[in-house]
Design a protein around this motif. Sequence first.
Motif, PDB file in Angstrom:
ATOM      1  N   PRO A  38      39.446  30.992  41.795  1.00  0.00           N
ATOM      2  CA  PRO A  38      37.589  32.020  41.149  1.00  0.00           C
ATOM      3  C   PRO A  38      38.200  34.083  41.605  1.00  0.00           C
ATOM      4  CG  PRO A  38      37.404  30.919  42.471  1.00  0.00           C
ATOM      5  CD  PRO A  38      39.335  30.342  42.581  1.00  0.00           C
ATOM      6  N   LYS A  39      39.613  33.980  42.026  1.00  0.00           N
ATOM      7  CA  LYS A  39      39.856  35.671  42.066  1.00  0.00           C
ATOM      8  C   LYS A  39      40.687  36.097  40.935  1.00  0.00           C
ATOM      9  CE  LYS A  39      40.354  35.718  47.460  1.00  0.00           C
ATOM     10  NZ  LYS A  39      41.537  35.573  48.164  1.00  0.00           N
ATOM     11  N   VAL A  40      41.190  35.753  40.289  1.00  0.00           N
ATOM     12  CA  VAL A  40      41.764  35.316  39.014  1.00  0.00           C
ATOM     13  C   VAL A  40      40.940  35.839  37.346  1.00  0.00           C
ATOM     14  CG1 VAL A  40      43.086  34.487  37.035  1.00  0.00           C
ATOM     15  CG2 VAL A  40      44.097  34.208  39.309  1.00  0.00           C
ATOM     16  N   ILE A  41      39.726  34.559  37.839  1.00  0.00           N
ATOM     17  CA  ILE A  41      38.924  35.020  37.121  1.00  0.00           C
ATOM     18  C   ILE A  41      38.077  36.627  36.884  1.00  0.00           C
ATOM     19  CG2 ILE A  41      36.940  33.635  36.047  1.00  0.00           C
ATOM     20  CD1 ILE A  41      39.106  32.229  35.074  1.00  0.00           C
ATOM     21  N   LYS A  88      40.772  18.890  40.073  1.00  0.00           N
ATOM     22  CA  LYS A  88      40.411  17.030  40.210  1.00  0.00           C
ATOM     23  C   LYS A  88      39.064  17.536  39.497  1.00  0.00           C
ATOM     24  CE  LYS A  88      37.710  14.139  43.483  1.00  0.00           C
ATOM     25  NZ  LYS A  88      37.171  13.959  44.756  1.00  0.00           N
ATOM     26  N   GLU A  89      38.184  17.904  39.389  1.00  0.00           N
ATOM     27  CA  GLU A  89      37.127  17.994  38.477  1.00  0.00           C
ATOM     28  C   GLU A  89      36.999  18.375  37.347  1.00  0.00           C
ATOM     29  OE1 GLU A  89      34.581  16.387  40.204  1.00  0.00           O
ATOM     30  OE2 GLU A  89      35.248  16.371  42.256  1.00  0.00           O
ATOM     31  N   GLY A  90      37.849  19.528  36.955  1.00  0.00           N
ATOM     32  CA  GLY A  90      38.214  19.522  35.689  1.00  0.00           C
ATOM     33  C   GLY A  90      37.651  21.183  35.577  1.00  0.00           C
ATOM     34  N   LEU A  91      37.287  21.578  36.541  1.00  0.00           N
ATOM     35  CA  LEU A  91      35.832  23.242  36.795  1.00  0.00           C
ATOM     36  C   LEU A  91      36.611  24.396  37.616  1.00  0.00           C
ATOM     37  CD1 LEU A  91      32.944  20.598  37.553  1.00  0.00           C
ATOM     38  CD2 LEU A  91      33.196  21.252  35.527  1.00  0.00           C
ATOM     39  N   PHE A  92      35.353  25.095  37.142  1.00  0.00           N
ATOM     40  CA  PHE A  92      36.077  26.467  37.824  1.00  0.00           C
ATOM     41  C   PHE A  92      34.448  27.743  37.633  1.00  0.00           C
ATOM     42  CE2 PHE A  92      36.485  27.657  33.635  1.00  0.00           C
ATOM     43  CZ  PHE A  92      35.981  28.895  33.222  1.00  0.00           C
ATOM     44  N   VAL A  93      35.212  28.139  38.569  1.00  0.00           N
ATOM     45  CA  VAL A  93      34.094  29.140  38.794  1.00  0.00           C
ATOM     46  C   VAL A  93      34.190  31.113  38.467  1.00  0.00           C
ATOM     47  CG1 VAL A  93      32.150  30.057  40.878  1.00  0.00           C
ATOM     48  CG2 VAL A  93      33.239  28.019  40.954  1.00  0.00           C
ATOM     49  N   ALA A  94      32.982  31.409  37.471  1.00  0.00           N
ATOM     50  CA  ALA A  94      33.198  32.722  37.367  1.00  0.00           C
ATOM     51  C   ALA A  94      31.750  33.067  37.337  1.00  0.00           C
ATOM     52  CB  ALA A  94      32.910  32.276  35.781  1.00  0.00           C
ATOM     53  N   PHE A 135      31.629  33.455  46.175  1.00  0.00           N
ATOM     54  CA  PHE A 135      33.161  34.150  46.744  1.00  0.00           C
ATOM     55  C   PHE A 135      33.517  35.776  46.580  1.00  0.00           C
ATOM     56  CE2 PHE A 135      34.311  29.773  44.162  1.00  0.00           C
ATOM     57  CZ  PHE A 135      34.322  29.396  45.154  1.00  0.00           C
ATOM     58  N   LEU A 136      31.830  36.053  45.950  1.00  0.00           N
ATOM     59  CA  LEU A 136      32.472  37.965  46.097  1.00  0.00           C
ATOM     60  C   LEU A 136      31.268  38.164  47.472  1.00  0.00           C
ATOM     61  CD1 LEU A 136      31.155  38.299  42.635  1.00  0.00           C
ATOM     62  CD2 LEU A 136      33.928  38.107  43.441  1.00  0.00           C
ATOM     63  N   VAL A 176      54.518  35.587  39.121  1.00  0.00           N
ATOM     64  CA  VAL A 176      53.512  36.285  40.141  1.00  0.00           C
ATOM     65  C   VAL A 176      52.260  35.481  40.580  1.00  0.00           C
ATOM     66  CG1 VAL A 176      51.768  37.930  39.476  1.00  0.00           C
ATOM     67  CG2 VAL A 176      53.804  37.744  37.397  1.00  0.00           C
ATOM     68  N   GLN A 177      52.000  35.631  41.300  1.00  0.00           N
ATOM     69  CA  GLN A 177      52.084  34.921  42.651  1.00  0.00           C
ATOM     70  C   GLN A 177      50.097  35.687  43.215  1.00  0.00           C
ATOM     71  OE1 GLN A 177      53.264  32.120  44.475  1.00  0.00           O
ATOM     72  NE2 GLN A 177      53.930  31.913  42.508  1.00  0.00           N
ATOM     73  N   ASP A 178      50.269  37.046  43.406  1.00  0.00           N
ATOM     74  CA  ASP A 178      48.740  37.073  43.911  1.00  0.00           C
ATOM     75  C   ASP A 178      47.494  37.351  42.769  1.00  0.00           C
ATOM     76  OD1 ASP A 178      46.772  39.705  43.357  1.00  0.00           O
ATOM     77  OD2 ASP A 178      47.855  38.893  45.173  1.00  0.00           O
ATOM     78  N   PRO A 179      46.492  36.260  42.586  1.00  0.00           N
ATOM     79  CA  PRO A 179      46.183  36.105  42.220  1.00  0.00           C
ATOM     80  C   PRO A 179      45.067  37.233  41.295  1.00  0.00           C
ATOM     81  CG  PRO A 179      45.287  34.739  43.978  1.00  0.00           C
ATOM     82  CD  PRO A 179      46.567  35.841  44.736  1.00  0.00           C
ATOM     83  N   GLY A 180      44.744  38.705  42.262  1.00  0.00           N
ATOM     84  CA  GLY A 180      43.790  39.463  42.014  1.00  0.00           C
ATOM     85  C   GLY A 180      45.261  40.428  40.248  1.00  0.00           C
ATOM     86  N   ASN A 181      46.610  40.133  40.837  1.00  0.00           N
ATOM     87  CA  ASN A 181      47.333  40.614  40.250  1.00  0.00           C
ATOM     88  C   ASN A 181      47.825  39.778  38.597  1.00  0.00           C
ATOM     89  OD1 ASN A 181      48.601  42.821  41.187  1.00  0.00           O
ATOM     90  ND2 ASN A 181      50.301  41.608  42.247  1.00  0.00           N
ATOM     91  N   LEU A 182      47.233  38.572  38.478  1.00  0.00           N
ATOM     92  CA  LEU A 182      47.304  38.030  37.460  1.00  0.00           C
ATOM     93  C   LEU A 182      46.317  38.027  36.566  1.00  0.00           C
ATOM     94  CD1 LEU A 182      48.199  35.854  35.311  1.00  0.00           C
ATOM     95  CD2 LEU A 182      47.401  33.933  37.191  1.00  0.00           C
ATOM     96  N   GLY A 183      44.914  38.154  37.223  1.00  0.00           N
ATOM     97  CA  GLY A 183      43.768  38.511  36.538  1.00  0.00           C
ATOM     98  C   GLY A 183      43.747  39.933  35.836  1.00  0.00           C
ATOM     99  N   THR A 184      44.251  40.695  36.780  1.00  0.00           N
ATOM    100  CA  THR A 184      45.124  42.543  36.334  1.00  0.00           C
ATOM    101  C   THR A 184      45.332  42.545  34.688  1.00  0.00           C
ATOM    102  OG1 THR A 184      44.176  42.987  37.917  1.00  0.00           O
ATOM    103  CG2 THR A 184      45.257  45.000  36.472  1.00  0.00           C
TER     104      THR A 184
END
Length: 244
Positions: free
Chosen positions: A141-144, A21-27, A74-75, A108-116
């Motif tokens: 955020p977990k992927v990023i 909706k916002e076109g934004l993400f968190v890092a 989120f950490l 691939v479903q797990d955000p950690g796997n995708l980010g890695t």
Amino acid sequence: MISKNNLKFVHQLEQKKYRRKEGLFVAEGPKVVGDLMTAGFNPRMLFAVEEWIKKELTGCVQEVTDDELRKLSFLQHPQQVLGVFEIPESKTCKSISEDELYLALDGVQDPGNLGTIIRLADWFGINTIFCSEDTADVWNPKVIQATMGSIARVEVVYTNLKQLIKQTNLPVYGTLLDGKDIYAQELTEHGIIVMGNEGNGISPEIRQLITNKLLIPKFQEGPESLNVAIATAITCSEFKRRIR
């Protein structure tokens, strides 16, 4: 002092519907935020402690206390700075070069796997990853966080993998239980490496398009399968080792 509205706004971006909706993400963290800014990603908001602000000397930032950063983050252990960035214009398709090595992720479903995997692609010089439409959202955020800044350098494209693969003449590799030992097979410098879902592997409709079935052999009885990110690392390493 951080406002309740800003706190609520940032936390909403943990959910995909609000990111869309916002076109934004968190890092978060100096490494990830710094790499994104260096790559030209546009920060809509930056929240940082005094220590980071003194080093960066940027004007587009709101100073927060350690306690306020913990509330935003989120950490489990916040890292000096949190940024809200604009999501780049989405790319649903891309022409495939015959002179590249690509990764393709099938569910691939797990955000950690995708980010890695994104981080691995960056390490091995793979510039583009094609994702099936049911693969995890890259802007989670977990992927990023798991990319450790590599999201700034690797292009991730969501597309219909079946159509994409049918349109190319590149060899298509996939790790399968009925494949042949990867260490004994001829591997090409250019092609598409398909990695499958954590539980089900490569889907039947994509499996039938694999032209080169590979197996990562195990050397003793034990686990039935490898984590998809680990399998990706082994596979990419073997491909790149051959062309050095």
